[in-house]
Design a protein around this motif. Structure first.
Motif, PDB file in Angstrom:
ATOM      1  N   LEU A 204     -46.661  45.301  11.758  1.00 10.79           N
ATOM      2  CA  LEU A 204     -47.115  45.392  10.363  1.00 10.79           C
ATOM      3  C   LEU A 204     -46.069  44.804   9.417  1.00 10.79           C
ATOM      4  CD1 LEU A 204     -48.805  48.923  10.146  1.00 10.79           C
ATOM      5  CD2 LEU A 204     -49.907  46.714   9.780  1.00 10.79           C
ATOM      6  N   GLU A 205     -44.797  45.069   9.704  1.00 10.59           N
ATOM      7  CA  GLU A 205     -43.725  44.517   8.874  1.00 10.59           C
ATOM      8  C   GLU A 205     -43.712  42.992   8.971  1.00 10.59           C
ATOM      9  OE1 GLU A 205     -40.721  44.086   6.242  1.00 10.59           O
ATOM     10  OE2 GLU A 205     -41.838  45.933   6.673  1.00 10.59           O
ATOM     11  N   ALA A 206     -43.935  42.467  10.185  1.00 10.02           N
ATOM     12  CA  ALA A 206     -44.006  41.008  10.355  1.00 10.02           C
ATOM     13  C   ALA A 206     -45.194  40.449   9.575  1.00 10.02           C
ATOM     14  CB  ALA A 206     -44.124  40.664  11.836  1.00 10.02           C
ATOM     15  N   GLU A 207     -46.330  41.147   9.621  1.00  8.01           N
ATOM     16  CA  GLU A 207     -47.508  40.704   8.871  1.00  8.01           C
ATOM     17  C   GLU A 207     -47.213  40.666   7.376  1.00  8.01           C
ATOM     18  OE1 GLU A 207     -52.106  41.904   9.210  1.00  8.01           O
ATOM     19  OE2 GLU A 207     -50.877  43.455   8.249  1.00  8.01           O
ATOM     20  N   ASN A 208     -46.543  41.693   6.864  1.00 10.99           N
ATOM     21  CA  ASN A 208     -46.193  41.724   5.439  1.00 10.99           C
ATOM     22  C   ASN A 208     -45.259  40.573   5.076  1.00 10.99           C
ATOM     23  OD1 ASN A 208     -47.704  44.037   4.998  1.00 10.99           O
ATOM     24  ND2 ASN A 208     -45.986  45.421   5.411  1.00 10.99           N
ATOM     25  N   PHE A 209     -44.340  40.275   5.981  1.00 13.31           N
ATOM     26  CA  PHE A 209     -43.416  39.158   5.757  1.00 13.31           C
ATOM     27  C   PHE A 209     -44.182  37.846   5.647  1.00 13.31           C
ATOM     28  CE2 PHE A 209     -40.919  35.677   7.620  1.00 13.31           C
ATOM     29  CZ  PHE A 209     -39.807  35.669   6.778  1.00 13.31           C
ATOM     30  N   PHE A 210     -45.091  37.593   6.591  1.00 16.66           N
ATOM     31  CA  PHE A 210     -45.884  36.356   6.555  1.00 16.66           C
ATOM     32  C   PHE A 210     -46.764  36.298   5.305  1.00 16.66           C
ATOM     33  CE2 PHE A 210     -45.704  36.754  11.437  1.00 16.66           C
ATOM     34  CZ  PHE A 210     -44.554  35.971  11.507  1.00 16.66           C
ATOM     35  N   ALA A 211     -47.311  37.452   4.900  1.00 17.98           N
ATOM     36  CA  ALA A 211     -48.188  37.503   3.725  1.00 17.98           C
ATOM     37  C   ALA A 211     -47.431  37.134   2.457  1.00 17.98           C
ATOM     38  CB  ALA A 211     -48.800  38.894   3.595  1.00 17.98           C
ATOM     39  N   LYS A 212     -46.168  37.576   2.336  1.00 20.96           N
ATOM     40  CA  LYS A 212     -45.361  37.255   1.150  1.00 20.96           C
ATOM     41  C   LYS A 212     -44.983  35.773   1.125  1.00 20.96           C
ATOM     42  CE  LYS A 212     -43.409  41.894   0.737  1.00 20.96           C
ATOM     43  NZ  LYS A 212     -42.203  42.747   0.985  1.00 20.96           N
ATOM     44  N   GLN A 213     -44.724  35.207   2.287  1.00 21.79           N
ATOM     45  CA  GLN A 213     -44.273  33.820   2.361  1.00 21.79           C
ATOM     46  C   GLN A 213     -45.320  32.838   1.852  1.00 21.79           C
ATOM     47  OE1 GLN A 213     -41.021  33.113   3.322  1.00 21.79           O
ATOM     48  NE2 GLN A 213     -40.947  35.362   3.306  1.00 21.79           N
ATOM     49  N   ILE A 214     -46.615  33.170   2.086  1.00 25.16           N
ATOM     50  CA  ILE A 214     -47.662  32.190   1.775  1.00 25.16           C
ATOM     51  C   ILE A 214     -47.809  31.955   0.278  1.00 25.16           C
ATOM     52  CG2 ILE A 214     -49.695  33.711   1.572  1.00 25.16           C
ATOM     53  CD1 ILE A 214     -51.133  31.667   3.445  1.00 25.16           C
ATOM     54  N   SER A 215     -47.284  32.861  -0.557  1.00 19.94           N
ATOM     55  CA  SER A 215     -47.387  32.709  -2.010  1.00 19.94           C
ATOM     56  C   SER A 215     -46.183  31.992  -2.610  1.00 19.94           C
ATOM     57  CB  SER A 215     -47.531  34.088  -2.676  1.00 19.94           C
ATOM     58  OG  SER A 215     -48.671  34.758  -2.207  1.00 19.94           O
ATOM     59  N   LEU A 216     -45.146  31.764  -1.813  1.00 24.53           N
ATOM     60  CA  LEU A 216     -43.925  31.152  -2.328  1.00 24.53           C
ATOM     61  C   LEU A 216     -44.056  29.638  -2.473  1.00 24.53           C
ATOM     62  CD1 LEU A 216     -41.299  33.121  -0.170  1.00 24.53           C
ATOM     63  CD2 LEU A 216     -42.197  33.692  -2.441  1.00 24.53           C
ATOM     64  N   VAL A 217     -43.185  29.079  -3.312  1.00 27.02           N
ATOM     65  CA  VAL A 217     -43.176  27.622  -3.529  1.00 27.02           C
ATOM     66  C   VAL A 217     -42.897  26.889  -2.222  1.00 27.02           C
ATOM     67  CG1 VAL A 217     -42.005  25.748  -4.736  1.00 27.02           C
ATOM     68  CG2 VAL A 217     -42.438  27.915  -5.920  1.00 27.02           C
ATOM     69  N   SER A 218     -42.080  27.479  -1.383  1.00 20.90           N
ATOM     70  CA  SER A 218     -41.708  26.848  -0.113  1.00 20.90           C
ATOM     71  C   SER A 218     -42.874  26.739   0.865  1.00 20.90           C
ATOM     72  CB  SER A 218     -40.564  27.625   0.544  1.00 20.90           C
ATOM     73  OG  SER A 218     -40.930  28.984   0.718  1.00 20.90           O
ATOM     74  N   ALA A 219     -43.988  27.426   0.550  1.00 17.24           N
ATOM     75  CA  ALA A 219     -45.157  27.409   1.440  1.00 17.24           C
ATOM     76  C   ALA A 219     -46.207  26.408   0.948  1.00 17.24           C
ATOM     77  CB  ALA A 219     -45.768  28.803   1.545  1.00 17.24           C
ATOM     78  N   LYS A 220     -45.765  25.351   0.275  1.00 14.74           N
ATOM     79  CA  LYS A 220     -46.696  24.381  -0.302  1.00 14.74           C
ATOM     80  C   LYS A 220     -47.624  23.788   0.764  1.00 14.74           C
ATOM     81  CE  LYS A 220     -46.922  20.130  -3.024  1.00 14.74           C
ATOM     82  NZ  LYS A 220     -46.139  19.012  -3.643  1.00 14.74           N
ATOM     83  N   VAL A 221     -47.095  23.523   1.950  1.00 16.33           N
ATOM     84  CA  VAL A 221     -47.915  22.921   3.008  1.00 16.33           C
ATOM     85  C   VAL A 221     -49.042  23.869   3.418  1.00 16.33           C
ATOM     86  CG1 VAL A 221     -46.391  23.780   4.849  1.00 16.33           C
ATOM     87  CG2 VAL A 221     -47.853  21.812   5.280  1.00 16.33           C
ATOM     88  N   ALA A 222     -48.768  25.168   3.421  1.00 13.32           N
ATOM     89  CA  ALA A 222     -49.802  26.153   3.766  1.00 13.32           C
ATOM     90  C   ALA A 222     -50.832  26.262   2.651  1.00 13.32           C
ATOM     91  CB  ALA A 222     -49.166  27.517   4.023  1.00 13.32           C
TER      92      ALA A 222
END
Length: 569
Positions: A106-124
């Motif tokens: 669940l913690e890993a899922e939360n980590f991935f969920a936060k990353q997708i909204s960041l500027v660094s996740a432009k490709v996603a």
């Protein structure tokens, strides 16, 4: 009251079992087709009074905990955790910051969920936009992003005090030859994979840039076994029950698109090879499934294999033919896509018709026609005569054959298959029911309900006539004053399932016309069966000449007792 008793006392077994299968009331008990083996006649009995279940076909049984363990493929602690949540009981948490598997994933899922909204996740974000999915859609369906960095997740967990070795054991990291650690998922769109109770068990990651494998999944483990998982089943199961059919698609994006479009009874096999275990999951919810695999050659062949597997599991399969798109995701994005998809579902092909159309082109080619016809006939022979008869004329027209000629081909193929098959395959899992074991389990069930009845039985009688060692141990424990609650607690601590299965089996037999039978009658019949068993063994020795003088005397005594129906030693 201990925690386990508190949980089970708050839940009703009939309601719990009924949330997975359709129950029919017969007298005091409820019956259904057993979800643990393939059958057409209901043989699983649920007792609301005793809160036990037993299947007369495969022999499985127990209480609400054992049913939860069997139906959800959980161990004891996992089943207890699920039932505690349903019962509103708080379980004592583990002392570690993370509980094994669940909280860490669940913690890993939360980590991935936060990353997708960041500027660094432009490709996603660009990929989601290209697939017409918003960030809200990603959050709704637990879609995240794993950074392209080599060890972003490893560093995140290090800050929480979690060793990289723990991440490796949970399929989130790998260890290189130099002893360093790196993320298993890098630069990928992350799909959270949950089992049918909504518990996260792993991840699927789609590459967004580069030439690595298109998809990488969590490794197989005791928690994640892809054969037992259907993507989105936790979200779809209520809708499947209500609509009484399941839509089966290939991949993550197809399933998500269907749910967004309102087709919430959709699940994905996450790959093209449907397994028997996945088909069994569908069977628990409905006996109808519409297969919507991709329209390319590989998807068509995979759909055919899946349909035969579903048919053998007792599910009526149909195949959606999509004309203007390669998959449901693409079709539903077209103008009026939802209506087109709805019409496609309505016009889905039955298995025999789809198989015939799929081989139609090959049947016109001299080089492939014999192989294509043989493939079709062998497939049709796998169907029951009733299922084949309904479509015989239609298939004959497609093939340009007379109906009776096709029938003859199928009959020959079916007869040939039956001759090659192992006759043991048609034996039920439990085979012949041993009358002594049946009576002993009934004896245990009666005494379990009213332990004071043990005062009517002497320890010698238990030792002499009760063959089952587990039943002997339970009866002696009860006679020594050990409470039922204490015994149940010990079984649960040791993870022993058989005692509750024996009790539930006895309850099941009692419900089949033996309700109210006296303890004396059961014990009498046990003595008779026990003596008959010894008589048959000695009689066999007498016939082959290996019997001793003392054994011969016992044989005469047993024969005399059986004739007089007065079993005393």
């Amino acid at each position: 009251m201990d925690t386990v008793s508190d949980i089970t006392s708050r839940l009703d077994l009939v309601t719990f079992v009924g949330s997975y299968v359709k129950l029919i009331k017969r007298g005091k008990n409820y019956f259904c087709c057993c979800p643990f083996h393939n059958e057409k006649t209901p043989s699983l009995s649920v007792s609301p009074d005793k809160q036990t279940w037993h299947c007369f076909g495969c022999g499985k049984g127990g209480d609400i905990i054992t049913f939860c363990m069997e139906i959800e493929h959980l161990d004891f602690k996992e089943a207890l955790e699920k039932l505690a949540e349903l019962a509103g009981v708080t379980l004592e948490r583990y002392q570690k910051h993370f509980t094994p598997n669940k909280d860490l994933l669940l913690e890993a899922e939360n980590f991935f969920a936060k990353q997708i909204s960041l500027v660094s996740a432009k490709v996603a974000q660009e990929y989601l936009a290209k697939r017409f999915l918003s960030l809200d859609d990603a959050r709704r369906f637990n879609v995240g992003y794993s950074p392209a960095s080599w060890d972003a997740l490893v560093r995140h967990f290090a800050e929480l005090g979690i060793s990289p070795d723990v991440l490796v054991s949970h399929g989130l990291a790998n260890k290189n030859s130099r002893g360093g650690f790196y993320d298993r998922f890098r630069g990928r769109l992350m799909f959270s994979i949950r089992n049918n109770v909504g518990r996260i068990v792993g991840f699927g990651g789609r590459i967004l840039d580069g030439d690595e494998a298109k998809y990488v999944n969590s490794p197989e483990s005791t928690l994640y076994n892809k054969r037992h998982i259907l993507y989105m089943l936790d979200k779809a199961k209520t809708s499947i029950r209500e609509r009484n059919y399941c839509i089966l698609v290939e991949g993550y994006m197809d399933a998500i698109r269907c749910h967004i479009a309102g087709f919430t009874n959709t699940v994905a096999s996450c790959g093209t090879a449907l397994t028997q275990e996945q088909a069994a999951l569908i069977k628990r919810l409905t006996n109808r499934c519409i297969v919507c695999y991709d329209s390319d050659k590989a998807g068509q062949e995979a759909a055919l294999r899946a349909m035969y597997l579903l048919q053998e599991e007792g599910i009526t399969p149909r195949r959606v033919i999509i004309q203007s798109a390669k998959d449901p995701d693409e079709l539903l994005l077209e103008d009026g896509g939802a209506e087109k998809f709805k019409l496609s579902l309505k016009n889905a092909m039955p298995l025999p018709i789809f198989h015939a159309h799929l081989r139609e082109t090959d049947l016109l080619d001299e080089a492939t026609k014999d192989e294509a016809l043989a493939d079709l006939v062998v497939g049709l022979a796998r169907l029951s005569p009733f299922d084949f008869r309904s479509y015989k004329d239609s298939v004959s027209k497609i093939l340009g054959l007379y109906s009776h000629d096709l029938q003859s081909m199928v009959d020959r193929a079916r007869n040939s298959a039956e001759k090659r098959s192992d006759p043991c395959a048609f034996v039920t899992p439990t085979g012949h029911i041993d009358p002594l074991k049946k009576l002993e389990s009934m004896l245990l069930a009666v005494i379990w309900q009213e332990p004071t009845l043990l005062s009517k039985i002497s320890p010698d009688e238990i030792m002499l006539y009760v063959e089952d060692q587990d039943i002997q141990n339970i009866l002696f424990a009860l006679s020594d004053g050990v409470t039922k609650e204490k015994l149940e607690e010990e079984w649960l601590l040791r993870g022993e399932i058989r005692p509750t299965q024996l009790i539930s089996a006895g309850n099941g037999y009692l419900a089949l016309g033996f309700e109210g039978i006296s303890l004396e009658r059961i014990l009498h019949d046990i003595k008779v069966q026990n003596i008959k068993l010894h008589y048959d063994l000695l009689n066999k020795k007498a016939k082959d000449g290996s019997i001793t003088d003392d054994e011969y005397k016992d044989l005469l005594m047993y024969g005399s007792i059986l004739k007089g129906r007065n079993p005393r030693k």
